[in-house]
Design an enzyme around this catalytic site. Structure first.
Site, mmCIF file in Angstrom:
data_model
loop_
_atom_site.group_PDB
_atom_site.id
_atom_site.type_symbol
_atom_site.label_atom_id
_atom_site.label_comp_id
_atom_site.label_asym_id
_atom_site.label_seq_id
_atom_site.Cartn_x
_atom_site.Cartn_y
_atom_site.Cartn_z
ATOM 1 N N ASN A 54 0.826 -1.212 0.000
ATOM 2 C CA ASN A 54 0.000 0.000 0.000
ATOM 3 C C ASN A 54 0.858 1.260 0.000
ATOM 4 O OD1 ASN A 54 -2.473 -1.489 0.248
ATOM 5 N ND2 ASN A 54 -1.959 -1.810 2.408
ATOM 6 N N ASP A 223 -13.052 7.254 6.563
ATOM 7 C CA ASP A 223 -11.733 6.625 6.653
ATOM 8 C C ASP A 223 -11.057 6.746 5.284
ATOM 9 O OD1 ASP A 223 -9.538 4.945 6.820
ATOM 10 O OD2 ASP A 223 -10.638 3.229 7.634
ATOM 11 N N HIS A 226 -7.020 4.688 2.092
ATOM 12 C CA HIS A 226 -6.520 4.407 0.737
ATOM 13 C C HIS A 226 -6.707 5.594 -0.208
ATOM 14 C CE1 HIS A 226 -5.694 0.233 1.709
ATOM 15 N NE2 HIS A 226 -6.768 0.331 2.473
HETATM 16 C C1 LIG Z 1 -4.951 -0.186 6.794
HETATM 17 C C2 LIG Z 1 -6.287 0.346 7.162
HETATM 18 C C3 LIG Z 1 -6.569 0.815 8.442
HETATM 19 C C4 LIG Z 1 -5.621 0.637 9.592
HETATM 20 O O1 LIG Z 1 -4.493 1.418 9.483
HETATM 21 P P1 LIG Z 1 -3.120 0.907 10.123
HETATM 22 O O2 LIG Z 1 -2.312 2.125 10.217
HETATM 23 O O3 LIG Z 1 -2.571 -0.103 9.157
HETATM 24 O O4 LIG Z 1 -3.457 0.306 11.447
HETATM 25 C C5 LIG Z 1 -7.791 1.398 8.670
HETATM 26 N N1 LIG Z 1 -8.708 1.491 7.697
HETATM 27 C C6 LIG Z 1 -8.487 1.022 6.464
HETATM 28 C C7 LIG Z 1 -9.532 1.152 5.428
HETATM 29 C C8 LIG Z 1 -7.287 0.417 6.156
HETATM 30 O O5 LIG Z 1 -7.076 -0.072 4.943
#
Ligand SMILES: *Cc1c(COP(=O)(O)O)cnc(C)c1O
Length: 404
Positions: A54, A223, A226
């Site tokens: 990622n 969130d 990505h």
């Molecule tokens: C990776 C991810 C997280 C968590 O983030 P980390 O820093 O890896 O703990 C939260 N939400 C989504 C959609 C993710 O892909």
């Protein structure tokens, strides 16, 4: 029964559970990597082209981030010593939060050890048994775990289904209004969605969701794990691109993906951040991350915001558009390209075949995605070359996957 016999039955039961897991094609194993995270990785002694990371903008191994991490170690040492409220509030965290707030155009920001911790602490601080949480079916495990732990009433809407979302909002409105006296605060509705979905790469209809949130008096948490660094005029994320940042009370993200480092963040109003400093348990009761992580993350965010960040993004989109369109299921541009396989064991076999051709794409299975929806999830990054993408196309053609 002696201690030994007890241990044996413990071992035996766990082995049986693992065997059952394996029969379903669900067994996972760690694979040792002996190189930095990049377009090429050395895995189990072989050099492979890596389409699994990622690290979208190729910053994880960038000299500027490495230098920032090393300088932070020199200045602040290796560890933080305590949680930030006790005695561990080193200047690097404050710098990171200033950089984040300025990058995202919000009043304030709070960093966490991980994105997972950000979700856990924030949702738990904002919602409790009097409140209703409305989640997209495909939100990340961190949000689901946070929602369960919060004790709030949960409602899940079908992925990106606005009618179903509205149905839950109507229900939630009636419920929080009926709650009445005897409750410590008026019940609230909090909608949580991802902007770009982690395993499908498709986009949430954010403008419509923001409209519904206003209409039903709900709060909105997005969130951007990505999307940060990849979308919007200033690369702040999909909330920027869709023009709904000011309607999003809580903007969440990770510093471990496009930002190239590690950590999580929440951006929003000063009041939100002051509240989380007091109430987010994953923040209050956890040792601050190592200074190197925060310094690398701040350097990563600065880089994303710079002209180089824009160049890297443009280059990434040019690679994404090179990939044979039949393999691109989602119509919205995304560096996440899933190839649906379905059966778990078949997905693992396809991944192994690619590995033999020097290409690393992991098989993603339950519980990361639903049972029977196993897939190869490939990610393209700015550290790939056009030749890497050609090699990928060829290896995929040789796999002879059913075209969906
Ligand atoms: C990776 C991810 C997280 C968590 O983030 P980390 O820093 O890896 O703990 C939260 N939400 C989504 C959609 C993710 O892909």
């Amino acid at each position: 029964m002696g201690h030994g016999a007890l241990m044996n039955s413990f071992e035996q039961e766990l082995s049986e559970r693992l065997v059952a897991h394996q029969r379903q094609g669900l067994l996972r194993q760690l694979r040792r990597v002996d190189s930095p995270q990049s377009a090429r990785i050395q895995l189990d002694g072989r050099v492979l082209t890596n389409f699994s990371s990622n690290d979208y903008l190729g910053l994880a191994g960038h000299p500027v981030l490495k230098q920032a991490a090393m300088a932070a170690v020199e200045q602040f040492g290796a560890g933080a010593g305590a949680s930030r409220l006790i005695c561990g509030n080193l200047g690097v965290y404050q710098d990171l939060e200033e950089v984040l707030a300025s990058f995202k155009g919000t009043q304030a920001a709070l960093s966490f050890s991980t994105g997972y911790a950000a979700a856990l602490g924030t949702i738990g601080a904002l919602a409790g048994p009097d409140d209703v949480l409305v989640l997209d079916k495909l939100v990340h495990a961190s949000v689901i775990d946070a929602a369960r732990l919060s004790g709030a009433v949960l409602r899940i809407f079908r992925h990106n289904d606005l009618n179903h979302l509205e149905h839950h909002l109507k229900w939630g409105r009636a419920r929080v209004e009926a709650a009445g006296p005897g409750h410590t605060h008026k019940g609230r509705i909090l909608i949580v969605t991802e902007s770009v979905f982690s395993m499908d790469g498709d986009h949430a209809p954010l403008r419509e969701i923001a409209g519904l949130k206003e209409r039903y008096g709900a709060w909105l948490m997005v969130d951007e794990a990505h999307a940060t660094g990849l979308y919007g005029a200033n690369r702040r994320g999909l909330t920027e691109q869709e023009g709904i940042a000011s309607q999003t009370e809580i903007q969440m993200g990770t510093l471990g993906k496009a930002a190239g480092a590690s950590g999580g963040y929440i951006c929003g109003s000063r009041t939100l951040i002051d509240y989380l400093v007091n109430k987010a348990r994953s923040f209050v009761f956890s040792t601050a991350p190592v200074p190197a992580a925060a310094a690398a993350a701040a350097a990563g965010i600065r880089l994303i915001a710079s002209a180089e960040g824009e160049e890297r993004r443009k280059y990434l989109w040019s690679l994404v558009s090179k990939i044979t369109p039949t393999q691109v299921r989602s119509t919205s541009p995304s560096a996440i390209i899933p190839i649906q396989i379905g059966d778990e064991t078949k997905a693992v076999e396809s991944s192994e075949k690619l590995l033999q051709n020097g290409i690393f794409i992991p098989a993603i299975r339950y519980p990361t995605v639903a049972r029977g929806r196993a897939r190869l999830r490939m990610t393209v990054t700015a550290s790939h070359t056009p030749q890497d993408v050609d090699a990928l196309d060829q290896a995929l053609a040789e796999l002879q996957l059913p075209t969906s």
